[in-house]
Scaffold this active site. Structure first.
Site, PDB file in Angstrom:
ATOM      1  N   ASP A  92      21.449 -13.305 -16.950  1.00 51.33           N
ATOM      2  CA  ASP A  92      21.259 -12.927 -18.356  1.00 51.33           C
ATOM      3  C   ASP A  92      19.758 -12.793 -18.666  1.00 51.33           C
ATOM      4  O   ASP A  92      19.219 -13.481 -19.510  1.00 51.33           O
ATOM      5  CB  ASP A  92      21.924 -13.979 -19.250  1.00 51.33           C
ATOM      6  CG  ASP A  92      22.103 -13.515 -20.676  1.00 51.33           C
ATOM      7  OD1 ASP A  92      21.777 -12.344 -20.967  1.00 51.33           O
ATOM      8  OD2 ASP A  92      22.554 -14.322 -21.502  1.00 51.33           O
ATOM      9  N   LYS A  94      18.141 -10.310 -19.972  1.00 54.55           N
ATOM     10  CA  LYS A  94      17.830  -9.558 -21.195  1.00 54.55           C
ATOM     11  C   LYS A  94      16.496  -8.826 -21.069  1.00 54.55           C
ATOM     12  O   LYS A  94      15.553  -9.035 -21.849  1.00 54.55           O
ATOM     13  CB  LYS A  94      17.830 -10.456 -22.430  1.00 54.55           C
ATOM     14  CG  LYS A  94      19.192 -11.054 -22.732  1.00 54.55           C
ATOM     15  CD  LYS A  94      19.282 -11.616 -24.122  1.00 54.55           C
ATOM     16  CE  LYS A  94      20.648 -12.186 -24.428  1.00 54.55           C
ATOM     17  NZ  LYS A  94      20.922 -13.449 -23.730  1.00 54.55           N
ATOM     18  N   ASP A  97      11.832  -4.313 -21.894  1.00 56.47           N
ATOM     19  CA  ASP A  97      10.513  -3.705 -21.852  1.00 56.47           C
ATOM     20  C   ASP A  97      10.650  -2.234 -21.462  1.00 56.47           C
ATOM     21  O   ASP A  97      11.758  -1.699 -21.404  1.00 56.47           O
ATOM     22  CB  ASP A  97       9.652  -4.497 -20.847  1.00 56.47           C
ATOM     23  CG  ASP A  97       8.200  -4.584 -21.281  1.00 56.47           C
ATOM     24  OD1 ASP A  97       7.616  -3.519 -21.566  1.00 56.47           O
ATOM     25  OD2 ASP A  97       7.655  -5.703 -21.323  1.00 56.47           O
TER      26      ASP A  97
HETATM   27  P1  BMP Z   1      26.877 -21.209 -25.831  1.00 55.56           P
HETATM   28  O1  BMP Z   1      28.351 -20.860 -25.691  1.00 55.56           O
HETATM   29  O2  BMP Z   1      26.525 -22.536 -25.258  1.00 55.56           O
HETATM   30  O3  BMP Z   1      26.346 -20.985 -27.220  1.00 55.56           O
HETATM   31  O4  BMP Z   1      26.085 -20.181 -24.871  1.00 55.56           O
HETATM   32  C1  BMP Z   1      26.037 -18.807 -25.128  1.00 55.56           C
HETATM   33  C2  BMP Z   1      25.289 -18.089 -24.046  1.00 55.56           C
HETATM   34  O5  BMP Z   1      25.384 -16.694 -24.298  1.00 55.56           O
HETATM   35  C3  BMP Z   1      23.809 -18.400 -23.948  1.00 55.56           C
HETATM   36  O6  BMP Z   1      23.436 -18.321 -22.586  1.00 55.56           O
HETATM   37  C4  BMP Z   1      23.138 -17.279 -24.720  1.00 55.56           C
HETATM   38  O7  BMP Z   1      21.871 -16.964 -24.170  1.00 55.56           O
HETATM   39  C5  BMP Z   1      24.094 -16.128 -24.505  1.00 55.56           C
HETATM   40  N1  BMP Z   1      24.210 -15.138 -25.606  1.00 55.56           N
HETATM   41  C6  BMP Z   1      24.563 -15.503 -26.900  1.00 55.56           C
HETATM   42  O8  BMP Z   1      24.778 -16.683 -27.209  1.00 55.56           O
HETATM   43  N2  BMP Z   1      24.703 -14.507 -27.845  1.00 55.56           N
HETATM   44  C7  BMP Z   1      24.482 -13.197 -27.587  1.00 55.56           C
HETATM   45  O9  BMP Z   1      24.639 -12.360 -28.455  1.00 55.56           O
HETATM   46  C8  BMP Z   1      24.128 -12.843 -26.270  1.00 55.56           C
HETATM   47  C9  BMP Z   1      24.008 -13.818 -25.293  1.00 55.56           C
HETATM   48  O10 BMP Z   1      23.687 -13.465 -24.065  1.00 55.56           O
END
Ligand code: BMP
Length: 252
Positions: A92, A94, A97
């Site tokens: 991930d 992201k 750039d």
């Molecule tokens: P959690 O379920 O613990 O909140 O984790 C969500 C994961 O998904 C994290 O790694 C975050 O970087 C990623 N993420 C997010 O929460 N929302 C988005 O819109 C895109 C993501 O990649």
């Protein structure tokens, strides 16, 4: 009926990238649309988690740049397990750039993402060219970020529409992250999944797997803390797998 969707089998016909097809094959074989986000800073903890949940997931999402003791022996071992247990590795990163920099970040540095990841995430803020000419290996796919799960994000409908169009036009893109229905030619990945929580106090919003499938037309749910911070990640992962799979079947 409003909430009807096409099956994974039908979706596979619309997705041309081999890694998109592979992800769907894994999902059908293991009956799981669950991707676990292993947001842990210690390789031992990641490997422990994977040993508990590997059978339940179609993908493991990583943020390798948060790992304190990152090494190639870790990544090689993880790759081996991912092949044995049949799940894909998503980094991930992201990328956000211009194309030249995205390309460098993908292939070089400590993590050499393109040498092991099956999928990498990228924003398209810098325009369609930013995700072209990345020299991706043929078996590596991109997931764009069209709309995030956080509240107060700067994405408006216009941005999201354009991001989805860029995604559709790039043959390396297998799908996108968004919080709404998208074209059937894109796989839809839904982070921000939790059975009970609606929001956390750090800006993330959560929905139930049922809502992800019924309202947003999700294909894959991404679950982090709800699983890796639970007392029994194995049982909790099975609960999310089961909920995600039933939610999919209910909208067929
Ligand atoms: P959690 O379920 O613990 O909140 O984790 C969500 C994961 O998904 C994290 O790694 C975050 O970087 C990623 N993420 C997010 O929460 N929302 C988005 O819109 C895109 C993501 O990649």
């Amino acid at each position: 009926i409003q909430n009807k969707r096409i099956s994974y089998e039908e979706k596979k016909e619309k997705i041309f990238h081999p890694i998109g097809k592979k992800l769907i094959d894994i999902t059908l074989k293991k009956k799981t649309n669950l991707i676990v986000s292993a947001d842990l800073i210690d390789t031992k903890k990641i490997l422990k988690l994977v040993s508990l949940i590997g059978d339940r997931i179609c993908g493991l999402k990583l943020h390798v740049d948060i790992i304190n003791d990152f090494s190639y022996s870790f990544i090689n071992y993880l790759k081996k397990i991912s092949i044995e247990k049949k799940f894909l590795l998503l980094e991930d990163r992201k990328l956000c750039d211009v194309s030249t920099t995205n390309c460098l970040q993908l292939h070089y540095g400590i993590h050499k993402i393109s040498s092991w990841a099956d999928i990498v995430t990228a924003h398209v803020l810098a325009g369609s060219m930013s995700i072209q000419n990345l020299n991706l290996p043929s078996n590596m796919g991109l997931i764009t970020i069209s709309e995030m799960s956080s509240y107060g994000g700067l994405y408006d409908d216009n941005y999201i529409r354009k991001a989805l169009n860029i995604s559709l036009k790039n043959p390396k893109v297998i799908g996108t992250v968004a919080q709404r229905k998208v074209d059937d030619r894109l796989l839809l990945f839904t982070p921000g999944i939790h059975f009970y929580e609606k929001k956390n106090n750090l800006g993330n919003r959560y929905i139930h797997p049922v809502q992800a499938f019924e309202k947003n037309g999700s294909d894959f749910i991404i679950v982090g803390k709800a699983i890796f911070q639970s007392e029994n990640p194995k049982i909790t992962a099975e609960e999310y797998r089961n909920a995600g799979w039933k939610a999919y079947e209910n909208v067929l």
